[in-house]
Design a protein around this motif. Structure first.
Motif, PDB file in Angstrom:
ATOM      1  N   ASN A  41       0.843  -1.195   0.000  1.00  0.00           N
ATOM      2  CA  ASN A  41       0.000   0.000   0.000  1.00  0.00           C
ATOM      3  C   ASN A  41       0.881   1.248   0.000  1.00  0.00           C
ATOM      4  O   ASN A  41       1.265   1.753   1.050  1.00  0.00           O
ATOM      5  CB  ASN A  41      -0.927  -0.020   1.221  1.00  0.00           C
ATOM      6  CG  ASN A  41      -2.047   0.990   1.083  1.00  0.00           C
ATOM      7  OD1 ASN A  41      -1.883   2.036   0.464  1.00  0.00           O
ATOM      8  ND2 ASN A  41      -3.182   0.680   1.658  1.00  0.00           N
ATOM      9  N   GLN A  42       1.184   1.725  -1.201  1.00  0.00           N
ATOM     10  CA  GLN A  42       2.141   2.819  -1.331  1.00  0.00           C
ATOM     11  C   GLN A  42       1.703   4.071  -0.575  1.00  0.00           C
ATOM     12  O   GLN A  42       2.499   4.703   0.108  1.00  0.00           O
ATOM     13  CB  GLN A  42       2.321   3.175  -2.804  1.00  0.00           C
ATOM     14  CG  GLN A  42       3.022   2.107  -3.590  1.00  0.00           C
ATOM     15  CD  GLN A  42       3.588   2.646  -4.884  1.00  0.00           C
ATOM     16  OE1 GLN A  42       3.575   3.836  -5.139  1.00  0.00           O
ATOM     17  NE2 GLN A  42       4.074   1.752  -5.724  1.00  0.00           N
ATOM     18  N   GLU A  43       0.408   4.413  -0.704  1.00  0.00           N
ATOM     19  CA  GLU A  43      -0.026   5.680  -0.122  1.00  0.00           C
ATOM     20  C   GLU A  43       0.043   5.650   1.405  1.00  0.00           C
ATOM     21  O   GLU A  43       0.579   6.572   2.026  1.00  0.00           O
ATOM     22  CB  GLU A  43      -1.444   5.994  -0.579  1.00  0.00           C
ATOM     23  CG  GLU A  43      -1.897   7.354  -0.108  1.00  0.00           C
ATOM     24  CD  GLU A  43      -3.195   7.754  -0.749  1.00  0.00           C
ATOM     25  OE1 GLU A  43      -3.203   7.922  -1.983  1.00  0.00           O
ATOM     26  OE2 GLU A  43      -4.193   7.895  -0.032  1.00  0.00           O
ATOM     27  N   ARG A  92      -7.263  -9.059  -1.891  1.00  0.00           N
ATOM     28  CA  ARG A  92      -6.739  -7.759  -2.286  1.00  0.00           C
ATOM     29  C   ARG A  92      -7.648  -7.050  -3.288  1.00  0.00           C
ATOM     30  O   ARG A  92      -7.630  -5.853  -3.395  1.00  0.00           O
ATOM     31  CB  ARG A  92      -5.357  -7.913  -2.907  1.00  0.00           C
ATOM     32  CG  ARG A  92      -4.375  -8.530  -1.958  1.00  0.00           C
ATOM     33  CD  ARG A  92      -2.988  -8.201  -2.351  1.00  0.00           C
ATOM     34  NE  ARG A  92      -2.777  -6.763  -2.328  1.00  0.00           N
ATOM     35  CZ  ARG A  92      -1.777  -6.181  -2.907  1.00  0.00           C
ATOM     36  NH1 ARG A  92      -0.917  -6.862  -3.585  1.00  0.00           N
ATOM     37  NH2 ARG A  92      -1.608  -4.888  -2.834  1.00  0.00           N
ATOM     38  N   ARG A 151      -9.941   1.670   5.834  1.00  0.00           N
ATOM     39  CA  ARG A 151      -9.333   0.936   4.734  1.00  0.00           C
ATOM     40  C   ARG A 151      -7.809   1.113   4.729  1.00  0.00           C
ATOM     41  O   ARG A 151      -7.116   0.409   4.029  1.00  0.00           O
ATOM     42  CB  ARG A 151      -9.902   1.433   3.402  1.00  0.00           C
ATOM     43  CG  ARG A 151     -11.170   0.697   3.011  1.00  0.00           C
ATOM     44  CD  ARG A 151     -11.704   1.245   1.705  1.00  0.00           C
ATOM     45  NE  ARG A 151     -12.695   2.281   1.950  1.00  0.00           N
ATOM     46  CZ  ARG A 151     -12.996   3.233   1.074  1.00  0.00           C
ATOM     47  NH1 ARG A 151     -12.352   3.305  -0.063  1.00  0.00           N
ATOM     48  NH2 ARG A 151     -13.914   4.109   1.348  1.00  0.00           N
ATOM     49  N   GLY A 152      -7.336   2.076   5.505  1.00  0.00           N
ATOM     50  CA  GLY A 152      -5.900   2.340   5.536  1.00  0.00           C
ATOM     51  C   GLY A 152      -5.073   1.329   6.307  1.00  0.00           C
ATOM     52  O   GLY A 152      -3.870   1.462   6.375  1.00  0.00           O
ATOM     53  N   ILE A 181      -2.967  -1.957   6.503  1.00  0.00           N
ATOM     54  CA  ILE A 181      -2.314  -2.769   5.479  1.00  0.00           C
ATOM     55  C   ILE A 181      -2.688  -4.204   5.795  1.00  0.00           C
ATOM     56  O   ILE A 181      -2.157  -4.811   6.726  1.00  0.00           O
ATOM     57  CB  ILE A 181      -0.801  -2.536   5.450  1.00  0.00           C
ATOM     58  CG1 ILE A 181      -0.545  -1.046   5.150  1.00  0.00           C
ATOM     59  CG2 ILE A 181      -0.144  -3.411   4.385  1.00  0.00           C
ATOM     60  CD1 ILE A 181       0.910  -0.674   4.996  1.00  0.00           C
TER      61      ILE A 181
END
Lengths: 292, 234
Positions: free
Chosen positions: A175-177, A290, B85-86, B88
């Motif tokens: 998750n880059q952001e 995912r 949703r943030g 990981i």
């Protein structure tokens, strides 16, 4: 019985190399969603670096180490120079760039190193080990191949599972952001990921070359097998790449030993089709979660 | 003090923020309210540099933020907490928390993790589980706990109540309030759930189509029927 043992041993050695190559593809796919078609010629170039050094009168191990370092550097350079500018755009752009790099590296290698077959030395014996009065299909170099791939995989597991750097790299891949907001230098992590993948690819290249012939196209068939192995295991999963590589190596060795060696490439494609039809996410992928 | 001055940005031809100006004082909760598409999330994303500001500024204690890379925010004490949703999902609960602690620089000590587990006991039971098995409420706790690992002075919270049962929202906001009191955090709370947000906020800023239409003390805003009906729908 002896034939079966030999076939399986041959498959195990080959499978380890496919596993390494598949792992190189998976490391890049997981972080950037790109299938790096240039992986084979990148490994080929570094093998030629090793060959130059060995032919220049230096030891095999110096050449071996130099090839791995060259792989590391080449991977980082390719990511920074070629992939970074198209980062965030459609993935097809980057994939076509890797295809272009495939052609360019081939041509350059032919110009610089010559377009003919040359023999590459092996660090250990390439004759079968004798057990009692029979010779089995496991060579000294075969054992070295298996050990080398296991060691590299072990180191990668240690890096990714147990270090802060590995945690940052995984975060950047998934998750880059969110990773950026948590202070991860995502750009550096991607460069490092390409560098490591390229190093693993170089290792596969060196192991295939050992005791055999190299020329600018010698890795091209392996990229197909590596790709099949990666898809078999699930492109997302490093563990899957390893298992996929071993399964593929064993299957192809059985096909070669019991059906006919001319059918090996066909069998690989049949396995690829079967996987894509029956379990397109691969054996180990977390892809379903995912996509939600 | 977090100061936003005439901040503007757009997505293509759509003006997402138009000269947004307000201040979020230290040690207070400032609620940012408004309908879907009013620009609330864009405001947070522009402050931390995920979206490029076209003009204007956002600064914390004089330090300009909009032209600073997002990855430098934890080092400045700014924690941007995206919606649940943030999390990981491919990492474990503990790995998510550790990652939050790494943002501040240096190593993560075990007692820092324990402090978060004390705040959120539900996370302690699941520390080794992959985050994708967590419920919505647990995910919100995880992203909040992860932000606190970096020991921030400013929390930018994006819709922490989204998709949660009212009982869980009440717990979460109660906890948030106690954190503000104990640690003197400056909080910018973006919410659709205006009633809950105003119950713990000191000020309320209402956005509509990217503009600030109300900037008022929270109790005044909550008590003014006309404002409430016009902008907040309760």
């Amino acid at each position: 019985m002896q034939q079966l043992v030999n076939t399986l041993l041959g498959g195990l050695t080959l499978g380890m190399v496919y596993a390494a190559f598949a792992l190189a593809l998976v490391l890049i796919w997981r972080s950037t969603r790109i299938v790096n078609f240039a992986q084979a010629p990148m490994a080929m170039v570094t093998t030629f670096v090793a060959l130059r050094i060995i032919e220049g009168g230096h030891s095999y191990w110096l050449g071996f180490a130099a090839a791995l370092v060259a792989g590391l550097v080449l991977g980082a350079v390719v990511e920074r120079v070629l992939i970074r500018p198209v980062e965030g755009k459609a993935e097809i752009n980057a994939v076509i760039l890797t295809l272009g790099l495939f052609i360019v590296l081939h041509a350059l290698a032919a110009v610089v190193f010559g377009n003919r077959y040359r023999s590459f030395p092996a660090a250990f014996g390439i004759r079968g080990i004798e057990v009692g009065d029979t010779t089995i299909a496991l060579t000294g170099f075969g054992i070295f191949t298996i050990v080398a791939v296991l060691v590299v995989m072990g180191l990668l597991v240690l890096l990714f599972r147990f270090t802060d750097l590995g945690l940052r790299m995984r975060a950047a891949a998934f998750n880059q952001e969110v990773a950026r907001l948590l202070g991860v230098r995502v750009g550096r992590m991607l460069t490092l990921g390409w560098a490591l993948a390229s190093l693993v690819g170089s290792l596969a290249g060196l192991l295939i070359a050992g005791g055999s012939l190299v020329h600018p196209g010698y890795m091209d068939a392996v990229v197909v097998y590596g790709f099949v192995a990666a898809v078999l295991g699930g492109l997302d999963s490093p563990a899957g790449a390893v298992v996929g590589g071993l399964l593929l190596g064993l299957s192809l060795s059985l096909v070669s030993g019991y059906v006919g060696s001319q059918l090996v490439a066909l069998a690989a494609l049949a396995i690829l089709m079967a996987v894509l039809l029956l379990r397109p996410q691969g054996l180990f992928s977390q892809a379903r979660e995912r996509r939600v | 003090m977090l100061e936003v001055r005439e901040l503007s940005t757009s997505y293509g031809a759509v003006r997402a923020l138009q000269e947004v100006t307000f201040t979020a004082p230290r040690g207070e909760v400032t609620a940012v309210l408004g309908a879907n598409g009013a620009g609330k999330t864009t405001l947070l994303r522009t402050i931390t540099g995920l979206v490029r500001a076209q003009s204007g500024s956002a600064s914390y204690d004089g330090r300009e933020l909009t032209r600073t890379a997002p990855e430098l925010m934890p080092g400045l004490g700014i924690a941007h907490v995206p919606e649940g949703r943030g999390v990981i999902t491919e990492l474990t609960v503990e790995e998510n928390l550790r990652l939050g602690g790494l943002g501040r620089g240096g190593r993560v000590r075990p007692e820092e993790l324990e402090r978060i587990y004390e705040l959120f006991p539900a996370l302690a039971d699941r520390r080794a589980a992959l985050a994708h098995v967590l419920s919505g409420g647990e995910r919100q706790m995880l992203v909040l706990g992860r932000a606190l690992m970096a020991e921030p002075t400013v929390l930018l919270l994006d819709e922490p109540s989204l998709g949660l049962a009212p009982r869980i929202v009440a717990q979460l906001f109660e906890l948030l309030q106690s954190l503000v009191v104990e640690q003197g955090l400056t909080v910018l709370l973006v919410e659709q759930n205006a009633r809950s947000a105003l119950s713990i906020a000191h000020r309320g800023v209402v956005l509509s189509l990217g503009r600030v239409v109300v900037d008022e003390r929270a109790d005044v805003l909550a008590g003014d029927d006309q404002l409430r009906h016009a902008y907040l729908g309760f």
